[in-house]
Write an enzyme that holds these catalytic residues in place. Structure first.
Site, short mmCIF file in Angstrom:
data_model
loop_
_atom_site.label_atom_id
_atom_site.label_comp_id
_atom_site.label_asym_id
_atom_site.label_seq_id
_atom_site.Cartn_x
_atom_site.Cartn_y
_atom_site.Cartn_z
N LYS A 1 0.85 -1.20 0.00
CA LYS A 1 0.00 0.00 0.00
C LYS A 1 0.88 1.24 0.00
O LYS A 1 0.64 2.19 -0.75
CB LYS A 1 -0.92 0.00 1.24
CG LYS A 1 -2.09 -0.95 1.11
CD LYS A 1 -2.81 -1.17 2.42
CE LYS A 1 -3.85 -2.29 2.25
NZ LYS A 1 -4.37 -2.80 3.52
N GLN B 1 -5.05 -1.45 9.58
CA GLN B 1 -4.94 -2.79 9.01
C GLN B 1 -5.58 -3.83 9.95
O GLN B 1 -5.29 -3.85 11.15
CB GLN B 1 -3.45 -3.12 8.78
CG GLN B 1 -3.19 -4.44 8.08
CD GLN B 1 -3.62 -4.47 6.62
OE1 GLN B 1 -3.70 -3.44 5.96
NE2 GLN B 1 -3.91 -5.65 6.11
N ASP C 1 -11.51 2.66 3.80
CA ASP C 1 -11.94 1.26 3.72
C ASP C 1 -13.46 1.14 3.57
O ASP C 1 -13.97 0.10 3.21
CB ASP C 1 -11.56 0.53 5.02
CG ASP C 1 -10.25 -0.24 4.93
OD1 ASP C 1 -9.93 -0.73 3.84
OD2 ASP C 1 -9.57 -0.35 5.96
N1 GUN Z 1 -6.72 -6.70 5.99
C1 GUN Z 1 -6.83 -7.41 4.83
N2 GUN Z 1 -7.46 -6.67 3.89
C2 GUN Z 1 -7.76 -5.49 4.46
C3 GUN Z 1 -8.42 -4.30 4.01
O1 GUN Z 1 -8.86 -4.19 2.86
N3 GUN Z 1 -8.52 -3.28 4.90
C4 GUN Z 1 -8.05 -3.39 6.17
N4 GUN Z 1 -8.21 -2.34 6.97
N5 GUN Z 1 -7.44 -4.47 6.63
C5 GUN Z 1 -7.30 -5.50 5.79
#
Ligand code: GUN
Length: 293
Positions: A54, A98, A121
């Site tokens: 990311k 996350q 998100d």
């Molecule tokens: N963990 C795995 N995929 C994601 C996601 O798309 N967002 C978040 N916040 N955590 C994750």
């Protein structure tokens, strides 16, 4: 019929290029550099890989990336305080905590602390409520990526029969809302559905997001249907090695579908690209400027 393979990598690369162009316009014309803050608690290796990717993609798109690493013994109160700091920081337009979080932390309490307009998100209840009622909120990345691929492939989705296999808050439920907003006739199926084969067999669109390797059999698929496979499951082969498979039995589905996403290389690559897109959208809304076209 042999399906067209939907190339998620190419789709994501195009989207990222388009985002970088928009970011440049925002910098040049508005003096805004969109910023994404990612909070990672603990040292889960898979989460570390996601966060690194990311960060790299955010910087590559010309945006600011802020990484906040916290020990896995951080208290819920300390984590919430970090989120509140990010809420108040005007250089941060998007906040992503996350998941999963360590067991001693209430995930919902943390997510509900994120300012809804910075919740890239789309997990905050305000954003799920806005999606359900046709308002303008932040939309979860994976389902938004799926709907973009579907519209690219099929154009207008109005009137099509769609099934979403899986009912998670992160993918299944928002996916169903998005398909409904496109005027599909939507069925949400799941592990308790009585005759999944029949439900899948009448659907023009199949979105599989249930987390069960190859649950959806290829010979269930209606001829010419569009199949979006969100599943990423690592399974052991007969020779003891492992491989990634989706929630759809690809080798047989590809013979019946009109178009299908592979695993890997389908939906997966799209998710980060959509996260960047959401960050640009959030930055524009917070600054009160039109999103560049
Ligand atoms: N963990 C795995 N995929 C994601 C996601 O798309 N967002 C978040 N916040 N955590 C994750």
């Amino acid at each position: 019929m042999t399906a067209t393979i939907i190339d998620g990598k190419a789709f994501a690369a195009n989207l990222k290029e388009d985002i970088a162009r928009k970011v440049q316009i925002l910098k040049d014309q508005e003096g805004i550099t969109p910023g994404l803050a990612v909070v990672l608690v603990g040292e889960d290796p898979a989460s570390q890989v996601y966060v690194r990717n990311k960060n790299k993609s955010t910087v590559a798109a010309g945006m600011n990336s802020f990484e906040h690493l916290m020990n896995d013994d951080v208290s819920e109160a300390e984590l919430i305080q970090k989120v509140e700091e990010l809420n108040a920081d005007p250089s941060v337009h998007g906040i992503l905590v996350q998941l999963p979080l360590p067991k001693h932390i209430n995930e919902a309490a943390v997510i509900e602390t994120i300012a809804p307009e910075k919740d890239v998100d789309g997990f905050h209840v305000i954003n799920s409520g806005l999606l359900a009622t046709g308002g303008q909120g932040m939309v979860p990345c994976t389902p938004l990526g799926c709907i973009m691929m579907l519209k690219d492939k099929l154009g207008n989705l109005s009137g099509l029969d769609a099934v979403v296999v899986g009912r998670s808050n992160i993918v299944g439920k928002p996916m169903a809302q998005l398909l409904l907003n496109e005027s599909c006739t939507v069925t949400i199926a799941h592990s308790r559905t009585k005759d999944l084969a029949a439900v899948v067999g009448r659907s023009d669109i199949v979105v599989a997001a249930v987390g069960v390797p190859e649950l959806v059999k290829g010979d269930w698929i209606k001829e010419g249907a569009t199949v979006i496979d969100v599943g990423i499951n690592r399974i052991e082969k007969e020779d003891g090695k492992t491989k990634l498979v989706g929630d759809v039995e690809f080798d047989s589905a590809v013979k019946r579908a009109g178009a299908i996403t592979p695993v890997p290389g389908g939906v997966g690559p799209m998710t980060i690209a959509v996260l960047l897109k959401n960050t640009v959208t959030a930055a524009c809304r917070q600054a009160g400027v039109e999103e560049p076209v």
